[in-house]
Scaffold this active site. Structure first.
Site, PDB file in Angstrom:
ATOM      1  N   SER A 119     -18.078  16.754  58.456  1.00  0.00           N
ATOM      2  CA  SER A 119     -19.464  17.215  58.382  1.00  0.00           C
ATOM      3  C   SER A 119     -20.200  17.042  59.714  1.00  0.00           C
ATOM      4  O   SER A 119     -21.151  17.774  59.995  1.00  0.00           O
ATOM      5  CB  SER A 119     -20.211  16.484  57.264  1.00  0.00           C
ATOM      6  OG  SER A 119     -20.081  15.081  57.399  1.00  0.00           O
ATOM      7  N   HIS A 160     -18.463   8.237  63.514  1.00  0.00           N
ATOM      8  CA  HIS A 160     -19.754   8.792  63.104  1.00  0.00           C
ATOM      9  C   HIS A 160     -19.593   9.845  62.005  1.00  0.00           C
ATOM     10  O   HIS A 160     -20.533  10.091  61.250  1.00  0.00           O
ATOM     11  CB  HIS A 160     -20.482   9.387  64.307  1.00  0.00           C
ATOM     12  CG  HIS A 160     -21.168   8.359  65.149  1.00  0.00           C
ATOM     13  ND1 HIS A 160     -22.488   8.472  65.554  1.00  0.00           N
ATOM     14  CD2 HIS A 160     -20.729   7.188  65.664  1.00  0.00           C
ATOM     15  CE1 HIS A 160     -22.824   7.416  66.275  1.00  0.00           C
ATOM     16  NE2 HIS A 160     -21.766   6.621  66.363  1.00  0.00           N
ATOM     17  N   ASP A 171      -7.547  -2.439  74.555  1.00  0.00           N
ATOM     18  CA  ASP A 171      -6.948  -3.768  74.553  1.00  0.00           C
ATOM     19  C   ASP A 171      -7.941  -4.758  73.961  1.00  0.00           C
ATOM     20  O   ASP A 171      -8.932  -4.353  73.358  1.00  0.00           O
ATOM     21  CB  ASP A 171      -6.522  -4.180  75.972  1.00  0.00           C
ATOM     22  CG  ASP A 171      -7.666  -4.080  76.980  1.00  0.00           C
ATOM     23  OD1 ASP A 171      -8.851  -4.153  76.551  1.00  0.00           O
ATOM     24  OD2 ASP A 171      -7.413  -3.938  78.186  1.00  0.00           O
ATOM     25  N   THR A 178     -11.529  -3.345  81.768  1.00  0.00           N
ATOM     26  CA  THR A 178     -10.519  -2.285  81.565  1.00  0.00           C
ATOM     27  C   THR A 178     -11.166  -1.180  80.723  1.00  0.00           C
ATOM     28  O   THR A 178     -10.844  -1.013  79.548  1.00  0.00           O
ATOM     29  CB  THR A 178      -9.273  -2.839  80.855  1.00  0.00           C
ATOM     30  OG1 THR A 178      -9.673  -3.497  79.632  1.00  0.00           O
ATOM     31  CG2 THR A 178      -8.527  -3.827  81.729  1.00  0.00           C
ATOM     32  N   GLY A 228     -18.245   9.707  54.543  1.00  0.00           N
ATOM     33  CA  GLY A 228     -16.847  10.068  54.352  1.00  0.00           C
ATOM     34  C   GLY A 228     -16.264  10.948  55.440  1.00  0.00           C
ATOM     35  O   GLY A 228     -16.984  11.662  56.150  1.00  0.00           O
ATOM     36  N   PRO A 237     -24.411   1.977  62.457  1.00  0.00           N
ATOM     37  CA  PRO A 237     -24.850   0.763  63.161  1.00  0.00           C
ATOM     38  C   PRO A 237     -25.576   1.093  64.455  1.00  0.00           C
ATOM     39  O   PRO A 237     -25.212   2.024  65.172  1.00  0.00           O
ATOM     40  CB  PRO A 237     -23.536   0.014  63.430  1.00  0.00           C
ATOM     41  CG  PRO A 237     -22.462   1.024  63.274  1.00  0.00           C
ATOM     42  CD  PRO A 237     -22.955   2.058  62.324  1.00  0.00           C
ATOM     43  N   ASP A 266     -16.704  -2.089  78.322  1.00  0.00           N
ATOM     44  CA  ASP A 266     -15.814  -3.138  78.827  1.00  0.00           C
ATOM     45  C   ASP A 266     -15.643  -2.900  80.322  1.00  0.00           C
ATOM     46  O   ASP A 266     -14.940  -1.980  80.734  1.00  0.00           O
ATOM     47  CB  ASP A 266     -14.467  -3.077  78.101  1.00  0.00           C
ATOM     48  CG  ASP A 266     -13.399  -3.966  78.717  1.00  0.00           C
ATOM     49  OD1 ASP A 266     -13.739  -4.784  79.597  1.00  0.00           O
ATOM     50  OD2 ASP A 266     -12.223  -3.841  78.324  1.00  0.00           O
ATOM     51  N   ASP A 302     -15.018  13.926  56.402  1.00  0.00           N
ATOM     52  CA  ASP A 302     -14.999  15.289  55.877  1.00  0.00           C
ATOM     53  C   ASP A 302     -15.371  16.343  56.914  1.00  0.00           C
ATOM     54  O   ASP A 302     -15.610  17.498  56.566  1.00  0.00           O
ATOM     55  CB  ASP A 302     -15.932  15.405  54.671  1.00  0.00           C
ATOM     56  CG  ASP A 302     -17.375  15.014  54.993  1.00  0.00           C
ATOM     57  OD1 ASP A 302     -17.685  14.797  56.182  1.00  0.00           O
ATOM     58  OD2 ASP A 302     -18.191  14.928  54.053  1.00  0.00           O
TER      59      ASP A 302
END
Length: 330
Positions: free
Chosen positions: A78, A68, A258, A253, A74, A167, A250, A76
């Site tokens: 922030s 994130h 994995d 596990t 970038g 996303p 998941d 950085d």
């Protein structure tokens, strides 16, 4: 099903990535702190070990925090800046970042405090985050990959700069491909990076639309495994009253890095709509199948993709600063 052969555009992207890496290496190096802070790696390792032992979800949270921070504008640091009267809405106050786990932020505070005592004013918060994410991935069974160091921290952080650039769990594959392409990532790299869902958890509100009142003919999205959907309905039954209710990404596990995430998808065990979509869509499915069949290949591709991400939009020299505190500009 074998993945499709690399397209000319993908090969061009590889060339771009290689050129970018070479340019980055001119200011970033693998041993940047060897003289200025020789115990850098040891101090970070001690901080993450202590935190991961007491809070086993720290690894997944730190990996998510790293993504994130890097993906919108970038790597950085922030994302680490707290609100102030002069900047009441930094990146961490964006709606999508409100669920970032406090354990990950706390880890950065602990590591930075220890480093400031050992070598004040030397190590950037963005370098700490990049290194901690890598070390934690390795600690929970994932691959080791080189992290180039020498980043500077940003002085700017605004929620408006990350909105619509991360996303979302209900995005279509076309939307995801477009978003990752805008940051220079191929479809294959995108699917490899999404494999980070092999650890961590998601809040029920992020997938509730798929398990309650989905349609007139079904209470849940038919792309779910029926037993899994019914179990999710029970686990999330109180999510409206308690928005913190969550489920592991998941279920097999949950705290191990994995390739089980990919193996779960053909069984209808993908938690988020976007997880199930990348198995259904013909553009992404071949990579899901390949990674489900070969964990070593997943590890290689994930390592390459996340290393590329770690160099995205970095700041060096006078373009940034070495913060004394990770949550505040100097």
């Amino acid at each position: 099903m074998a993945p499709p052969p690399p397209s000319p555009a993908f090969l061009l992207g590889l060339l771009f990535c290689s050129s970018f890496l070479l340019l980055s290496e001119s200011s970033l190096t693998l041993h940047y702190y060897s003289k200025s802070c020789p115990k850098f790696e040891q101090i970070v390792q001690e901080a993450i070990t202590n935190k991961q032992i007491t809070n086993p979800t720290t690894a997944a949270g730190t990996l998510r925090l790293f993504f994130h921070d890097c993906f919108p504008n970038g790597c950085d640091g922030s994302i680490l800046l707290s609100p102030t009267p002069f900047n009441p809405s930094p990146e961490r106050n964006s709606d999508i970042n409100l669920s970032l786990p406090g354990d990950a932020f706390d880890l950065l505070v602990r590591a930075k405090t220890a480093l400031e005592l050992a070598c004040p004013g030397v190590v950037s918060c963005s370098d700490i985050l990049a290194t901690a994410a890598r070390d934690l991935v390795t600690m929970i069974g994932g691959p080791y990959y080189p992290v180039y160091l020498g980043r500077r921290d940003s002085r700017l952080s605004k929620a408006s700069l990350v909105d619509h650039f991360l996303p979302l769990p209900n995005m279509t594959v076309s939307q995801l491909i477009g978003l990752f392409a805008s940051r220079g990532f191929s479809v294959q790299e995108m699917v490899a990076l999404i494999g980070a869902h092999t650890v961590g958890f998601s809040h029920c509100k992020e997938f509730a639309a798929g398990i309650y009142h989905y349609s007139k003919s079904s209470s849940y999205d038919p792309s779910y495994n029926p037993k899994f959907a019914q179990a999710l309905q029970k686990a999330c039954s109180n999510y409206k009253k308690d928005p913190t209710v969550s489920v592991f990404n998941d279920i097999m596990t949950p705290n191990k890095f994995d390739n089980l995430y990919y193996k779960n998808l053909p069984e209808g065990l993908g938690l988020l709509a976007s997880d199930r979509a990348i198995y259904i869509d013909p553009r992404t499915r071949p990579y899901v199948v390949a990674y489900a069949a070969d964990q070593s290949r997943f590890f290689r591709d994930f390592s390459a993709a996340i290393q590329k991400l770690s160099l995205y939009g970095i700041k060096t020299g006078g373009n940034g600063e070495i913060r004394r505190r990770c949550d505040a500009v100097n």
